[in-house]
Design a protein around this motif. Sequence first.
Motif, PDB file in Angstrom:
ATOM      1  N   LEU A  76     -12.246  -3.675 -72.768  1.00  0.00           N
ATOM      2  CA  LEU A  76     -13.190  -3.568 -73.873  1.00  0.00           C
ATOM      3  C   LEU A  76     -13.224  -4.934 -74.565  1.00  0.00           C
ATOM      4  CD1 LEU A  76     -12.690  -0.587 -73.215  1.00  0.00           C
ATOM      5  CD2 LEU A  76     -12.689  -0.101 -75.651  1.00  0.00           C
ATOM      6  N   VAL A 102     -16.337  -2.580 -79.370  1.00  0.00           N
ATOM      7  CA  VAL A 102     -16.828  -1.462 -78.570  1.00  0.00           C
ATOM      8  C   VAL A 102     -16.418  -0.174 -79.275  1.00  0.00           C
ATOM      9  CG1 VAL A 102     -16.621  -0.233 -76.365  1.00  0.00           C
ATOM     10  CG2 VAL A 102     -16.685  -2.740 -76.410  1.00  0.00           C
ATOM     11  N   LEU A 110     -13.689   6.417 -69.740  1.00  0.00           N
ATOM     12  CA  LEU A 110     -14.025   5.144 -69.117  1.00  0.00           C
ATOM     13  C   LEU A 110     -13.206   5.026 -67.834  1.00  0.00           C
ATOM     14  CD1 LEU A 110     -13.883   2.861 -72.309  1.00  0.00           C
ATOM     15  CD2 LEU A 110     -15.837   4.151 -71.416  1.00  0.00           C
ATOM     16  N   CYS A 116     -16.618  -2.704 -70.739  1.00  0.00           N
ATOM     17  CA  CYS A 116     -17.610  -2.498 -71.794  1.00  0.00           C
ATOM     18  C   CYS A 116     -17.795  -3.819 -72.523  1.00  0.00           C
ATOM     19  CB  CYS A 116     -17.153  -1.420 -72.764  1.00  0.00           C
ATOM     20  SG  CYS A 116     -17.081   0.235 -72.059  1.00  0.00           S
ATOM     21  N   ALA A 122     -20.118   4.004 -76.292  1.00  0.00           N
ATOM     22  CA  ALA A 122     -20.115   5.098 -75.328  1.00  0.00           C
ATOM     23  C   ALA A 122     -20.120   6.391 -76.121  1.00  0.00           C
ATOM     24  CB  ALA A 122     -18.886   5.019 -74.431  1.00  0.00           C
ATOM     25  N   VAL A 134     -20.710  -1.858 -68.571  1.00  0.00           N
ATOM     26  CA  VAL A 134     -21.578  -1.300 -69.606  1.00  0.00           C
ATOM     27  C   VAL A 134     -22.078  -2.420 -70.503  1.00  0.00           C
ATOM     28  CG1 VAL A 134     -21.730   0.317 -71.535  1.00  0.00           C
ATOM     29  CG2 VAL A 134     -20.322   0.878 -69.541  1.00  0.00           C
TER      30      VAL A 134
END
Length: 228
Positions: A76, A102, A110, A116, A122, A134
Amino acid sequence: MRPVWRSTQSCAASCSSRGPDSASQFGVKARCVVGRGAYVGTGVRIGNNVKLQNYALVYEPAELGDGVFVGPAVVLTNGHNPRSVDSDGRQKRGGDWEAVGVKVAEGASLGARSVCVAPVRAGRWAMVAAGAVVTKDVLDFALAVGVPARQIGWVGRSGVRLVAREGEPDVWECPQTGALYEEKDGVLTERRAGPHSCPAALCGQTGSGRGRGPVMNRALAPAHGRGL
């Protein structure tokens, strides 16, 4: 970069060994599990019942809601335009850029080695496939795969891909639990069950009208020790 905990253990056990302020230092709540070599940046906020698998990297200011699953080696990020040096060649310091985070909402998962790229969100109970990248928000209950990640379907709370309910347009059903979801304008929401309208397997309702009490759905239990 320093791992918060080096071996898989519960958050409660780790915090008790490090002192009463350990959990609050990292914004971690109760009943969390953090795998070997996972990194959680200072200022990250983590809800209850979160699982961070081995070598997951969660950089501040990320926010993980209750029941979030972060698979092995997930990343992340926290910078949209990262550079080691500025335009004059001077090395950047912590205050030389604005960190972006994030956000992973309640129940979302995930998959292993997914990334991400902040700032993204999300949604609730969303499922991001292993290896996906993502770069834009993932909707609630969405199933997202690929590079860059794109939505290919819907998943329910159990994590199983939903199927269209026969005879009811824009209604989706979980083949495992029977739970129903309604789609409107590209957004999926859970159908609220009225009296005697939920599947018998969930509420325990019998033909005689006598309830047997709630039935535990094993599909909602976390898969300990497994990647996604």
